[in-house]
Scaffold this motif. Structure first.
Motif, PDB file in Angstrom:
ATOM      1  N   ASN A   1     -29.891  -1.011 -51.245  1.00  0.00           N
ATOM      2  CA  ASN A   1     -30.106  -2.261 -51.201  1.00  0.00           C
ATOM      3  C   ASN A   1     -31.549  -2.864 -50.465  1.00  0.00           C
ATOM      4  N   GLN A   2     -32.795  -1.374 -51.079  1.00  0.00           N
ATOM      5  CA  GLN A   2     -33.892  -1.785 -50.537  1.00  0.00           C
ATOM      6  C   GLN A   2     -34.453  -0.738 -49.097  1.00  0.00           C
ATOM      7  N   TRP A   3     -33.302  -1.097 -48.131  1.00  0.00           N
ATOM      8  CA  TRP A   3     -33.105  -0.479 -47.125  1.00  0.00           C
ATOM      9  C   TRP A   3     -33.355   1.114 -46.712  1.00  0.00           C
ATOM     10  N   TYR A   4     -34.536   1.532 -46.997  1.00  0.00           N
ATOM     11  CA  TYR A   4     -34.347   3.084 -47.073  1.00  0.00           C
ATOM     12  C   TYR A   4     -35.703   3.519 -46.908  1.00  0.00           C
ATOM     13  N   CYS A   5     -35.814   4.586 -46.004  1.00  0.00           N
ATOM     14  CA  CYS A   5     -36.492   5.018 -45.576  1.00  0.00           C
ATOM     15  C   CYS A   5     -37.086   6.943 -46.157  1.00  0.00           C
ATOM     16  N   ILE A   6     -37.890   7.350 -45.927  1.00  0.00           N
ATOM     17  CA  ILE A   6     -37.781   8.579 -46.593  1.00  0.00           C
ATOM     18  C   ILE A   6     -38.924   9.543 -45.341  1.00  0.00           C
ATOM     19  N   THR A   7     -38.224  10.079 -44.465  1.00  0.00           N
ATOM     20  CA  THR A   7     -38.406  11.468 -44.445  1.00  0.00           C
ATOM     21  C   THR A   7     -38.723  12.407 -44.558  1.00  0.00           C
ATOM     22  N   GLU A   8     -39.125  12.990 -43.435  1.00  0.00           N
ATOM     23  CA  GLU A   8     -40.139  14.586 -43.787  1.00  0.00           C
ATOM     24  C   GLU A   8     -39.234  15.763 -42.971  1.00  0.00           C
ATOM     25  N   LYS A   9     -38.307  16.994 -43.112  1.00  0.00           N
ATOM     26  CA  LYS A   9     -38.745  16.988 -42.210  1.00  0.00           C
ATOM     27  C   LYS A   9     -38.927  18.657 -42.709  1.00  0.00           C
ATOM     28  N   ASN A  10     -39.192  20.282 -42.073  1.00  0.00           N
ATOM     29  CA  ASN A  10     -39.143  21.305 -42.371  1.00  0.00           C
ATOM     30  C   ASN A  10     -39.468  21.656 -44.025  1.00  0.00           C
ATOM     31  N   ASP A  11     -40.423  20.422 -44.891  1.00  0.00           N
ATOM     32  CA  ASP A  11     -41.306  20.407 -46.093  1.00  0.00           C
ATOM     33  C   ASP A  11     -40.122  19.843 -47.260  1.00  0.00           C
ATOM     34  N   GLU A  12     -38.763  19.546 -46.023  1.00  0.00           N
ATOM     35  CA  GLU A  12     -37.628  18.904 -47.350  1.00  0.00           C
ATOM     36  C   GLU A  12     -37.791  17.485 -47.533  1.00  0.00           C
ATOM     37  N   LEU A  13     -37.608  16.879 -47.644  1.00  0.00           N
ATOM     38  CA  LEU A  13     -37.048  15.084 -47.994  1.00  0.00           C
ATOM     39  C   LEU A  13     -36.239  15.129 -48.084  1.00  0.00           C
ATOM     40  N   TYR A  14     -36.120  13.955 -47.052  1.00  0.00           N
ATOM     41  CA  TYR A  14     -34.702  12.634 -46.690  1.00  0.00           C
ATOM     42  C   TYR A  14     -34.599  11.677 -47.426  1.00  0.00           C
ATOM     43  N   PHE A  15     -33.636  10.957 -48.172  1.00  0.00           N
ATOM     44  CA  PHE A  15     -33.382   9.489 -48.491  1.00  0.00           C
ATOM     45  C   PHE A  15     -32.670   9.198 -47.239  1.00  0.00           C
ATOM     46  N   ASN A  16     -32.724   8.072 -46.655  1.00  0.00           N
ATOM     47  CA  ASN A  16     -32.470   7.328 -45.095  1.00  0.00           C
ATOM     48  C   ASN A  16     -31.534   6.121 -45.138  1.00  0.00           C
ATOM     49  N   ASP A  17     -30.522   5.637 -45.386  1.00  0.00           N
ATOM     50  CA  ASP A  17     -30.037   3.960 -45.718  1.00  0.00           C
ATOM     51  C   ASP A  17     -30.029   3.379 -44.711  1.00  0.00           C
ATOM     52  N   LEU A  18     -30.340   2.922 -44.525  1.00  0.00           N
ATOM     53  CA  LEU A  18     -30.407   1.806 -43.396  1.00  0.00           C
ATOM     54  C   LEU A  18     -30.061   0.968 -42.713  1.00  0.00           C
ATOM     55  N   ARG A  19     -28.938   0.648 -43.568  1.00  0.00           N
ATOM     56  CA  ARG A  19     -28.100  -0.597 -43.559  1.00  0.00           C
ATOM     57  C   ARG A  19     -26.513   0.229 -42.510  1.00  0.00           C
ATOM     58  N   PHE A  20     -26.591   1.622 -42.145  1.00  0.00           N
ATOM     59  CA  PHE A  20     -25.436   1.757 -41.378  1.00  0.00           C
ATOM     60  C   PHE A  20     -25.866   2.440 -39.682  1.00  0.00           C
ATOM     61  N   GLY A  21     -27.193   2.537 -40.184  1.00  0.00           N
ATOM     62  CA  GLY A  21     -27.837   2.395 -38.478  1.00  0.00           C
ATOM     63  C   GLY A  21     -27.823   4.106 -38.108  1.00  0.00           C
ATOM     64  N   LEU A  22     -28.255   4.611 -36.828  1.00  0.00           N
ATOM     65  CA  LEU A  22     -28.644   5.678 -36.711  1.00  0.00           C
ATOM     66  C   LEU A  22     -27.145   6.392 -36.014  1.00  0.00           C
ATOM     67  N   LEU A  23     -27.183   8.123 -35.139  1.00  0.00           N
ATOM     68  CA  LEU A  23     -26.519   8.508 -34.770  1.00  0.00           C
ATOM     69  C   LEU A  23     -26.160   8.745 -33.493  1.00  0.00           C
ATOM     70  N   SER A  24     -27.870   7.455 -32.752  1.00  0.00           N
ATOM     71  CA  SER A  24     -28.558   7.504 -31.627  1.00  0.00           C
ATOM     72  C   SER A  24     -29.111   6.548 -31.175  1.00  0.00           C
ATOM     73  N   MET A  25     -28.735   6.004 -29.706  1.00  0.00           N
ATOM     74  CA  MET A  25     -29.345   4.997 -29.253  1.00  0.00           C
ATOM     75  C   MET A  25     -30.897   5.535 -28.643  1.00  0.00           C
ATOM     76  N   GLU A  26     -31.266   6.156 -28.698  1.00  0.00           N
ATOM     77  CA  GLU A  26     -32.352   7.030 -28.096  1.00  0.00           C
ATOM     78  C   GLU A  26     -33.580   6.404 -28.875  1.00  0.00           C
ATOM     79  N   PRO A  27     -35.333   5.932 -28.614  1.00  0.00           N
ATOM     80  CA  PRO A  27     -35.976   5.640 -29.277  1.00  0.00           C
ATOM     81  C   PRO A  27     -36.634   6.129 -30.271  1.00  0.00           C
TER      82      PRO A  27
END
Length: 332
Positions: free
Chosen positions: A261-287
């Motif tokens: 539903n357009q709630w996504y961001c793209i991150t890059e780690k070790n030259d690999e791209l990741y699609f992140n679905d933001l609707r379900f949050g994070l696995l950590s409460m750290e900032p």
């Protein structure tokens, strides 16, 4: 919701429909019916990641599925049970199959209740595992189970389980409205320009709530506990949508964007791209956390096709998150 909760709900509904006539068998078949819609998870072994996500909580979680399959299951059970009323068995299966997706529609993932329409009903007022919903329900169901089939106490206990659990769902709607206003007020006070807010409860409770906030170039994620005394802090996550410029015409990428539903961001780690679905949050409460609950590595395979692979999560991630949640629930 989780399997245990759906079993309990199905058993209670089965009891309400047919318990007076057939006793504990109504609970048994209600529990079985309450698990049937989730059998769609087996499709994961036979299809790709994107298709599996689309299918989950699709047809089997629809009103149409309940209407079509209730009489089929009802007829099958009537063939070998002593109680032969196809109508009564069908009625039991209909309500047990229907209440399953109705409950799921209160979660973040939601359901395609009106399949074949490609619209998910997701009220986002309860996490898929919530002890405050499930535990009282189990207690009342067990109390009912040990009463005689025609006992008034049996109906009382079972009805109380259904009433208490339903009232809790109503309370979650009120909590969502209350916390939503808190996030709105915080954004106004902090002069943050935004286009949309999406709120949901944090895992296993309805005291701590999270909000995704859409801005021009980034998504903000903030949390609010009913015990908070300090202002809400929003952490920023760049959208980085330009990183998938080469894939925007790809059908699978378009499907993933639609699923999120357009709630996504793209991150890059070790030259690999990741699609992140933001609707379900994070696995950590750290900032500065970047570990999203639903994160998919995507790449081109040897055939030139785009494919997604969900990143694995382990028990340690869950244990760490629960500890952080417990501290955060207490307030800031």
């Amino acid at each position: 919701m989780d399997s245990l909760t759906q079993i309990v709900l199905g058993a209670a509904v089965g009891e309400a429909v047919l318990g007076k006539k057939i006793g504990n068998k109504a609970m048994l078949y209600g529990a079985i019916a309450g698990t049937i819609p989730d059998l769609d998870v087996f499709v994961n072994s036979f299809t790709d990641t994107v298709s599996a996500i689309e299918i989950h909580r699709g047809f089997t979680h629809s009103i149409l599925f309940s209407i079509l399959f209730a009489p089929i299951f009802g007829w099958l059970v009537s063939r070998f049970e002593r109680y032969k009323s196809v109508k009564d068995w069908s009625w039991l299966f209909f309500w047990c199959l229907l209440t399953h997706p109705l409950l799921d529609s209160f979660t973040t993932w939601g359901t395609q209740l009106f399949w074949p329409l490609n619209t998910r009903v997701a009220l986002k007022t309860i996490f898929v595992i919530d002890p405050l919903y499930t535990v009282p329900f189990i207690v009342f169901l067990i109390l009912a189970m040990f009463q005689k089939r025609t006992s008034k106490k049996r109906r009382f206990y079972n009805n109380m389980g259904l009433i208490v659990s339903t009232c809790y769902l109503v309370i979650t709607l009120l909590l969502k409205w209350f916390t939503y206003t808190k996030f709105e007020e915080a954004l106004i006070e902090q002069n943050i320009a935004y286009t949309e807010i999406d709120t949901r409860p944090s895992p296993m409770n309805t005291i701590l709530w999270s909000a995704n906030v859409a801005t021009k170039d980034a998504f903000l994620i903030g949390s609010y506990s009913l015990f908070d005394s300090q202002p809400i802090i929003f952490n920023s996550y760049p959208k980085n949508h330009e990183l998938i410029a080469d894939f925007t015409d790809n059908l699978k990428m378009q499907r993933m964007i639609s699923i999120s539903n357009q709630w996504y961001c793209i991150t890059e780690k070790n030259d690999e791209l990741y699609f992140n679905d933001l609707r379900f949050g994070l696995l950590s409460m750290e900032p500065d956390a970047q570990d999203f609950v639903f994160q998919y590595k995507f790449e081109i395979n040897e055939n030139g096709d785009l494919f997604f692979t969900e990143t694995e999560k382990d028990r340690g991630d869950a244990e760490k998150l629960l500890k952080q949640l417990w501290e955060r629930i207490k307030g800031n």
